[in-house]
Write an enzyme that holds these catalytic residues in place. Structure first.
Site, PDB file in Angstrom:
ATOM      1  N   TRP A 167      -9.767  -3.485   0.085  1.00  0.00           N
ATOM      2  CA  TRP A 167      -9.706  -3.295  -1.377  1.00  0.00           C
ATOM      3  C   TRP A 167      -9.289  -4.598  -2.064  1.00  0.00           C
ATOM      4  O   TRP A 167      -9.455  -4.766  -3.256  1.00  0.00           O
ATOM      5  CB  TRP A 167      -8.753  -2.146  -1.736  1.00  0.00           C
ATOM      6  CG  TRP A 167      -7.279  -2.470  -1.593  1.00  0.00           C
ATOM      7  CD1 TRP A 167      -6.657  -2.917  -0.463  1.00  0.00           C
ATOM      8  CD2 TRP A 167      -6.262  -2.410  -2.603  1.00  0.00           C
ATOM      9  NE1 TRP A 167      -5.310  -3.116  -0.697  1.00  0.00           N
ATOM     10  CE2 TRP A 167      -5.035  -2.801  -1.995  1.00  0.00           C
ATOM     11  CE3 TRP A 167      -6.250  -2.053  -3.944  1.00  0.00           C
ATOM     12  CZ2 TRP A 167      -3.824  -2.851  -2.699  1.00  0.00           C
ATOM     13  CZ3 TRP A 167      -5.036  -2.093  -4.639  1.00  0.00           C
ATOM     14  CH2 TRP A 167      -3.847  -2.500  -4.016  1.00  0.00           C
ATOM     15  N   ASP A 168      -8.774  -5.544  -1.279  1.00  0.00           N
ATOM     16  CA  ASP A 168      -8.386  -6.856  -1.807  1.00  0.00           C
ATOM     17  C   ASP A 168      -9.511  -7.457  -2.646  1.00  0.00           C
ATOM     18  O   ASP A 168      -9.277  -8.110  -3.661  1.00  0.00           O
ATOM     19  CB  ASP A 168      -8.097  -7.847  -0.665  1.00  0.00           C
ATOM     20  CG  ASP A 168      -7.068  -7.356   0.332  1.00  0.00           C
ATOM     21  OD1 ASP A 168      -6.952  -6.132   0.491  1.00  0.00           O
ATOM     22  OD2 ASP A 168      -6.426  -8.191   0.986  1.00  0.00           O
TER      23      ASP A 168
ATOM     24  N   GLU B 107       2.564   0.240   1.682  1.00  0.00           N
ATOM     25  CA  GLU B 107       2.332   0.826   3.007  1.00  0.00           C
ATOM     26  C   GLU B 107       3.631   1.133   3.758  1.00  0.00           C
ATOM     27  O   GLU B 107       3.587   1.576   4.903  1.00  0.00           O
ATOM     28  CB  GLU B 107       1.432  -0.095   3.835  1.00  0.00           C
ATOM     29  CG  GLU B 107       0.014  -0.165   3.287  1.00  0.00           C
ATOM     30  CD  GLU B 107      -0.877  -1.141   4.037  1.00  0.00           C
ATOM     31  OE1 GLU B 107      -0.346  -2.014   4.754  1.00  0.00           O
ATOM     32  OE2 GLU B 107      -2.109  -1.036   3.895  1.00  0.00           O
TER      33      GLU B 107
ATOM     34  N   LYS C 159       6.818  -2.578  -0.086  1.00  0.00           N
ATOM     35  CA  LYS C 159       6.121  -3.738   0.474  1.00  0.00           C
ATOM     36  C   LYS C 159       5.424  -4.554  -0.614  1.00  0.00           C
ATOM     37  O   LYS C 159       5.431  -5.778  -0.600  1.00  0.00           O
ATOM     38  CB  LYS C 159       5.088  -3.220   1.477  1.00  0.00           C
ATOM     39  CG  LYS C 159       4.328  -4.284   2.223  1.00  0.00           C
ATOM     40  CD  LYS C 159       3.321  -3.644   3.181  1.00  0.00           C
ATOM     41  CE  LYS C 159       2.541  -4.672   3.972  1.00  0.00           C
ATOM     42  NZ  LYS C 159       1.400  -4.103   4.667  1.00  0.00           N
ATOM     43  N   GLN C 160       4.775  -3.856  -1.548  1.00  0.00           N
ATOM     44  CA  GLN C 160       3.985  -4.546  -2.574  1.00  0.00           C
ATOM     45  C   GLN C 160       3.869  -3.630  -3.782  1.00  0.00           C
ATOM     46  O   GLN C 160       4.177  -2.437  -3.688  1.00  0.00           O
ATOM     47  CB  GLN C 160       2.609  -4.879  -2.025  1.00  0.00           C
ATOM     48  CG  GLN C 160       1.727  -3.672  -1.775  1.00  0.00           C
ATOM     49  CD  GLN C 160       0.623  -3.940  -0.765  1.00  0.00           C
ATOM     50  OE1 GLN C 160       0.835  -3.778   0.426  1.00  0.00           O
ATOM     51  NE2 GLN C 160      -0.536  -4.337  -1.237  1.00  0.00           N
TER      52      GLN C 160
HETATM   53  C1  BGC Z   1      -1.653  -4.889   2.583  1.00  0.00           C
HETATM   54  C2  BGC Z   1      -2.945  -4.259   2.100  1.00  0.00           C
HETATM   55  C3  BGC Z   1      -4.057  -5.252   2.244  1.00  0.00           C
HETATM   56  C4  BGC Z   1      -4.151  -5.802   3.662  1.00  0.00           C
HETATM   57  C5  BGC Z   1      -5.152  -6.928   3.792  1.00  0.00           C
HETATM   58  C6  BGC Z   1      -1.849  -5.369   4.019  1.00  0.00           C
HETATM   59  O1  BGC Z   1      -0.679  -5.989   4.461  1.00  0.00           O
HETATM   60  O2  BGC Z   1      -0.598  -3.962   2.535  1.00  0.00           O
HETATM   61  O3  BGC Z   1      -2.808  -3.880   0.741  1.00  0.00           O
HETATM   62  O4  BGC Z   1      -5.268  -4.644   1.907  1.00  0.00           O
HETATM   63  O5  BGC Z   1      -2.897  -6.315   4.043  1.00  0.00           O
HETATM   64  O6  BGC Z   1      -4.817  -7.989   2.951  1.00  0.00           O
END
Ligand code: BGC
Length: 757
Positions: A360-361, A491, A603-604
């Site tokens: 999804w990035d 996550e 985490k984000q």
């Molecule tokens: C992030 C995801 C991301 C993936 C690839 C993961 O660590 O939590 O949001 O899509 O890395 O960048």
């Protein structure tokens, strides 16, 4: 957090390393990676190296379906994980000096310098060394991957004898005996089909097992002693997988030997019938006759064209300047937008972690960068990539029990098939579907290309909305529609109920899709009939959508006046991130998973990701309350995190905070914030860095036919200037403490609003 700050020299256009540290070779191999959107490679040494290294060279879209390896199989798991494949080596040059192998791990390195010249798109290395046999040499290597010719890479390798005459055997080669560091079962990924040598060049044709990608790895060489051509020994098939061409020559003290090598990969394509060897020959015929410096000029010129549009100039802060150029440079090396079958992997061409290419990035972070710094066809190709994979997304949803044309796009993919295999992500991190719909909305509001929705986008939107309509369920207890069992963008929480972000974006998808359907029905009746037929569309589907839209459950705390990340969030111990011991961080490397899940740590951006996407839906006061509540629990352990927080901090006028987060996102790899640089760079988050400047410090937003700016420059910055494409016209923006200039380079009808006026 431990950082390797200040390791690289701070310079506005260059990344410079001045030490040779055997423990850091893998780190620097990531930083100095080069590529052209079609192929790319880590900065491995050309000559043999017996020290610790991570050999990596990759071709866009070439992958291997590595059979899934999991502890306990769950129905719905994909059969395989698509691995970006380590490709044959075309850069290799073995060197013997008086019969001793030139190997930086074994000789004494007196001086060492690497440099990535981002303005020119060129990587250089200079070494002064003493071999065990006492011969002292200076080696100077220049290498680039052509932006102009997809399949062309070029190396100039110069050796100067410093203290003695010596005999040199120099042996450029190509080698197909290659492994992936992350192979699950030690399968061999490539089958070598044939080795071919002619007087002029050599080539290896190999085919990937299972996926049958056919690739030609080729090379051609010229050697000069003090500018006079040296005759090669005959080309030699060294083994089943390796071809080399050797030159043997005695060189005098103070004299220079120069090897020019060109090489790279040609990938077979259905629409090109010419065989691969003939294609390689054509490239060699065309480019071998060029002087290296002439090839270099073409390269510099191609990069100039890129920088003319996409450079961001920051005056007063070299650290920040170097960092943004580093990010822009790598984004351009990873994706050129020429081919709708290619995409932007989180590691680009710099490593193997994350396999696959598309997360999804791409939609959530990368699309705006390419949309605003390139011609429209580039971002359109990113959307088409998903459109072409819609059938597979529908199949994927079917596998999980959804029907009637509902689509769930994969968490990770190469060809449209899901290849992620952790249930809490594969089945539950479904918010990704929302980002794909959001990207269509974002593209159309910036480009005004509504045709895309008519022609392709609407099919994707309908399929995604059908998924959401089926994924919501009705809670009698709450008298609302809920989404159970998901993982949000954060996550560090799995299998939660009613992740606010997921519920919000799912509902938004229904609203947005409905609007588009009605628009097409009213204004493009012919298209409407075609689409309705193709998608089996029935207007009654709106009945359920409307009920969900009116009654979506969006968890909220009256006490804290914030949206709740998920049901039960306030049951957690609300400990702030700054109370964590440094030795615990990153927690994903130090804590058990259950401890992470029970903790409050984020985490984000999660709720805040929703505030970023849908800023028009919320007041500044709401943003402030939610930012102040969530940011202190956030660890930014995903590379995607600091950029979104930096933008929101700018919107709130918290410029110091925004600036600190900007440095964290933009220098993430240069300063190795997350302590994983050896694995490759964080390419997709680099687009977030760019957004932190454009949407954060320059406050850019687009609504309807109006583009908004707000000058939020950090104190240190004397000025900031950049260009963006808006609806086909290029807009130049120059901001400083005393002036704000906005200049259209072509005619435009878009209104500009500055600070609300
Ligand atoms: C992030 C995801 C991301 C993936 C690839 C993961 O660590 O939590 O949001 O899509 O890395 O960048």
């Amino acid at each position: 957090m431990k950082k390797t700050n200040n390791y690289f020299v701070v310079d506005p256009w260059k990344i410079i390393e001045t030490k040779f540290d055997k423990n850091r070779v893998k780190y620097s191999e990531s930083i100095f990676s080069i590529g052209n959107g079609y192929m790319g490679q880590r900065a491995n040494f050309e000559e043999d190296y017996t020290g610790d290294t991570f050999q990596g060279s990759y071709i866009g879209g070439v992958y291997y379906p590595d059979k899934t390896k999991v502890g306990w199989w769950k129905i719905g798991y994909p059969e395989y994980f698509a691995k970006v494949l380590n490709a044959p080596n075309w850069i290799g040059v073995s060197i013997k000096v008086n019969e001793e192998s030139l190997d930086l791990n074994k000789c004494k390195v007196k001086n060492f310098q690497r440099e990535l010249d981002m303005q020119k798109g060129v990587y250089k290395r200079k070494v002064q060394l003493i071999l065990k046999n006492g011969i002292e040499l200076s080696v100077e290597v220049t290498r680039f991957i052509s932006l102009n010719e997809n399949s062309l890479g070029a190396i100039e390798y110069k050796i100067l004898a410093i203290n003695n005459d010596c005999q040199i055997l120099i042996e450029p080669y190509i080698d197909s005996d290659i492994i992936n560091e992350d192979s699950n079962w030690d399968d061999s990924f490539w089958e070598i089909k044939s080795l071919k040598k002619t007087k002029l060049f050599s080539a290896i044709i190999s085919k990937t097992n299972k996926t049958n990608f056919e690739v030609c790895t080729y090379m051609a060489n010229k050697l000069f002693y003090e500018k006079k051509a040296v005759d090669p020994l005959p080309i030699n098939i060294k083994s089943k997988s390796k071809i080399s061409q050797s030159f043997k020559i005695n060189i005098k003290k103070g004299k220079i030997l120069t090897l020019n090598k060109i090489g790279g990969y040609i990938k077979a394509k259905e629409n090109i019938s010419k065989n691969l060897i003939d294609q390689a020959k054509e490239i060699v015929d065309k480019y071998l006759k060029f002087d290296f410096d002439d090839l270099l000029k073409i390269q510099i010129n191609s990069w100039k064209k890129i920088w003319d549009v996409s450079d961001v100039k920051i005056d007063g802060d070299v650290n920040a300047q170097q960092a943004i150029r580093f990010n822009i440079f790598h984004l351009n090396q990873t994706y050129s937008g020429k081919d709708p079958e290619l995409n932007i992997g989180p590691k680009g061409f710099t490593g193997e972690k994350y396999g696959g290419s598309t997360y999804w990035d791409t939609e959530a972070f990368c699309l705006p960068f390419y949309m605003l710094t390139k011609k429209q066809s580039v971002s359109k190709n990113l959307l088409k990539y998903r459109y072409f994979q819609l059938d597979k997304a529908i199949e994927n949803a079917k596998k999980l029990g959804f029907d009637k044309g509902a689509a769930l796009f994969p968490m990770v993919t190469m060809n449209g098939e899901e290849c992620h295999n952790e249930w809490e992500i594969t089945f539950e991190e479904i918010h990704r579907n929302g980002a794909i719909a959001y990207a269509i909305y974002n593209y159309v509001r910036f480009t005004n290309d509504f045709n895309y929705i008519n022609e392709m986008g609407i099919e994707v939107l309908i399929a995604i909305s059908r998924f959401w309509a089926q994924r919501f369920s009705f809670s009698n207890d709450k008298n609302k529609y809920v989404i159970l069992g998901v993982t949000g963008p954060n996550e560090y929480e799995n299998n939660v109920n009613n992740n606010w972000y997921t519920n919000y974006i799912a509902r938004w998808c229904l609203i947005f899709t409905k609007k588009q359907i009605i628009k097409i029905q009213n204004f493009y009746p012919n298209d409407f009939s075609r689409i309705a037929k193709k998608t089996n569309w029935n207007l009654n589907e709106f009945n359920l959508w409307d009920k969900i839209i009116k009654n979506t459950y969006l968890p909220y705390s009256n006490e804290k006046e914030v949206f709740l990340q998920q049901d039960g969030f306030l049951d957690k111990e609300l400990i702030k991130a700054n109370k964590l011991k440094l030795t615990d961080r990153p927690i994903n490397q130090n804590w058990s998973w259950d401890r992470i899940l029970r903790s409050v740590f984020i985490k984000q951006a999660d709720v805040l990701q929703g505030f970023y996407f849908f800023s028009e839906d919320f007041s500044l006061d709401e943003l402030k309350k939610n930012y102040e509540f969530y940011e202190p629990f956030t660890l930014h352990e995903s590379s995607l995190s600091p950029s979104i927080h930096s933008i929101l901090a700018s919107r709130l006028g918290l410029i110091d905070n925004a600036y600190h987060l900007y440095l964290q996102t933009s220098r993430l790899d240069l300063d190795d914030y997350n302590q994983e640089l050896d694995e490759g760079l964080h390419i997709t988050s680099m687009a977030g860095t760019w957004l932190a400047i454009i949407e954060g410090f320059a406050g850019m937003k687009i609504n309807d036919d109006t583009i908004h700016f707000k000058n939020n420059l950090p104190d240190k910055w004397k000025s900031l200037s950049f260009k963006i494409y808006v609806r086909g016209s290029l807009l130049q923006i120059n901001l400083s403490k005393i002036h704000n200039n906005y200049i259209w380079e072509d005619k435009s009808t878009v209104k500009i609003i500055i600070k609300g006026k």
